[in-house]
Design an enzyme around this catalytic site. Sequence first.
Site, short mmCIF file in Angstrom:
data_model
loop_
_atom_site.label_atom_id
_atom_site.label_comp_id
_atom_site.label_asym_id
_atom_site.label_seq_id
_atom_site.Cartn_x
_atom_site.Cartn_y
_atom_site.Cartn_z
N PHE A 130 10.61 -40.46 -28.51
CA PHE A 130 10.32 -40.96 -29.86
C PHE A 130 9.39 -39.96 -30.53
O PHE A 130 8.31 -39.66 -30.02
CB PHE A 130 9.65 -42.34 -29.84
N ASP A 215 4.80 -33.10 -27.58
CA ASP A 215 4.40 -34.12 -28.54
C ASP A 215 3.34 -34.99 -27.87
O ASP A 215 3.65 -35.81 -27.00
CB ASP A 215 5.63 -34.96 -28.95
N LYS A 247 -2.16 -40.24 -34.39
CA LYS A 247 -2.67 -41.49 -33.81
C LYS A 247 -4.18 -41.48 -33.55
O LYS A 247 -4.96 -41.62 -34.48
CB LYS A 247 -1.89 -41.84 -32.55
N1 PLP Z 1 5.46 -38.99 -31.58
C1 PLP Z 1 5.14 -39.93 -30.67
C2 PLP Z 1 5.10 -39.56 -29.22
C3 PLP Z 1 4.85 -41.23 -31.08
O1 PLP Z 1 4.55 -42.17 -30.17
C4 PLP Z 1 4.90 -41.54 -32.46
C5 PLP Z 1 4.62 -42.91 -32.95
O2 PLP Z 1 4.70 -43.87 -32.24
C6 PLP Z 1 5.24 -40.52 -33.36
C7 PLP Z 1 5.50 -39.26 -32.89
C8 PLP Z 1 5.32 -40.80 -34.84
O3 PLP Z 1 4.03 -40.95 -35.34
P1 PLP Z 1 3.83 -41.64 -36.78
O4 PLP Z 1 4.22 -43.08 -36.62
O5 PLP Z 1 2.37 -41.45 -37.06
O6 PLP Z 1 4.68 -40.92 -37.75
#
Ligand code: PLP
Length: 396
Positions: A130, A215, A247
Amino acid sequence: MSWQERYEGALMNTFGTPRLKLERGEGVRVWDDAGREYVDLYGGIAVNALGHAHPAIVEAVTTQLQTLGHVSNFIASEPQLALAERLLGLLGWSDGRVFFSNSGAEANEAALKLSRRTGRTHVVAATGSFHGRTMGALALTSKAAYREPFEPLPGHVTFVEYGDAAALAAAVTDETAAVILEPIQGEAGVHVAPEGYLAAAREVTTQHGALLWFDEVQTGIGRTGAWFAHQLPFAGGVTPDVVTLAKGLGGGIPIGATIALGAAATLLQPGNHGTTFGGNPVACAAALAVLDTIEHDGLLEHVEHVGKRLADALADQPAVTEVRGHGLMLAADLDAEDAAAVVDAGRDAGYLLNATGPSTLRFVPPLVLSEHDVEAFAAAFGGIVAGARADDRGGA
Ligand code: PLP
């Protein structure tokens, strides 16, 4: 009119109508509009690193806003400079560079554009991944239900089984711009990369001249007991070329960061990318307060310790079949597909819980969660599950 009716009348239905309307928070506790107290074991989806209303963030944001609230990206500010230097220091990257944005998806979007500047377009991502909901981040996200309504998505992306080093090696070629991986997959239900997998990813990307991109939007900033999950022993000492963050970085104030090392750090050149709010002084001041507090309060050690207590407490529960994760990024699999009912029963019992699948609970609480909170939750958990099952609230 109830607040739910107001919600349905005024907000787009992207999340369903919420069950809860919160009014205030302090530490790991929040209170709803009826004054009911809840312990937040969900942290705004791994965001509220210091909990709610932490005085260090309140002070940093207030002071910065009274001093200088916003400047465009054509103008530097001290919080922006200090935060970039601080993040590079925490990564141990003397020749890295940072691009600031406002969310995880944007951090990944910037990294995807950066990868295009290699002159290649192929990206390898993992099943269960994700990475966010913008079109570029979505192109790297594996879940069909998220992707399909928006196809065609940009780019040439190959998905390989997460944790399968041989599949990864077979997918990466001399045409590959980047491999993107979460060191611990969050949304998929907290799956830790198997030992040797990240090192294998480093090896194959180096061999083909592709970028290795971690990520760490969910795993970063102390969540796992290290500043970054790839610094934990399971990651095998691997150094990626790109790290994306959001986050927990702002502790509740929106901020994202795309950090690149060495040659990758100069791929984006003037005119290639931008965002009005990126590097906003208030957001950067909040992030600096988060980093200072984690450091001064010894929260990395605390997360390791209290995370182990929570993991042990969950593993002791008769309804739990498996516990996964590191620090305060944990998942517990239940022996029935009723995680959603357990979340509802948890709320009735004064706990904010989160389900990532039919039988999986995810715990990403504030890093300031105390041992006492863990003991109290452990004592309540059996009753919460029994309540969910007695009510027969149904599955997820
Ligand atoms: N990358 C990861 C690993 C995530 O867990 C999330 C959100 O849950 C995102 C990217 C996307 O972040 P945002 O919701 O701040 O766009």
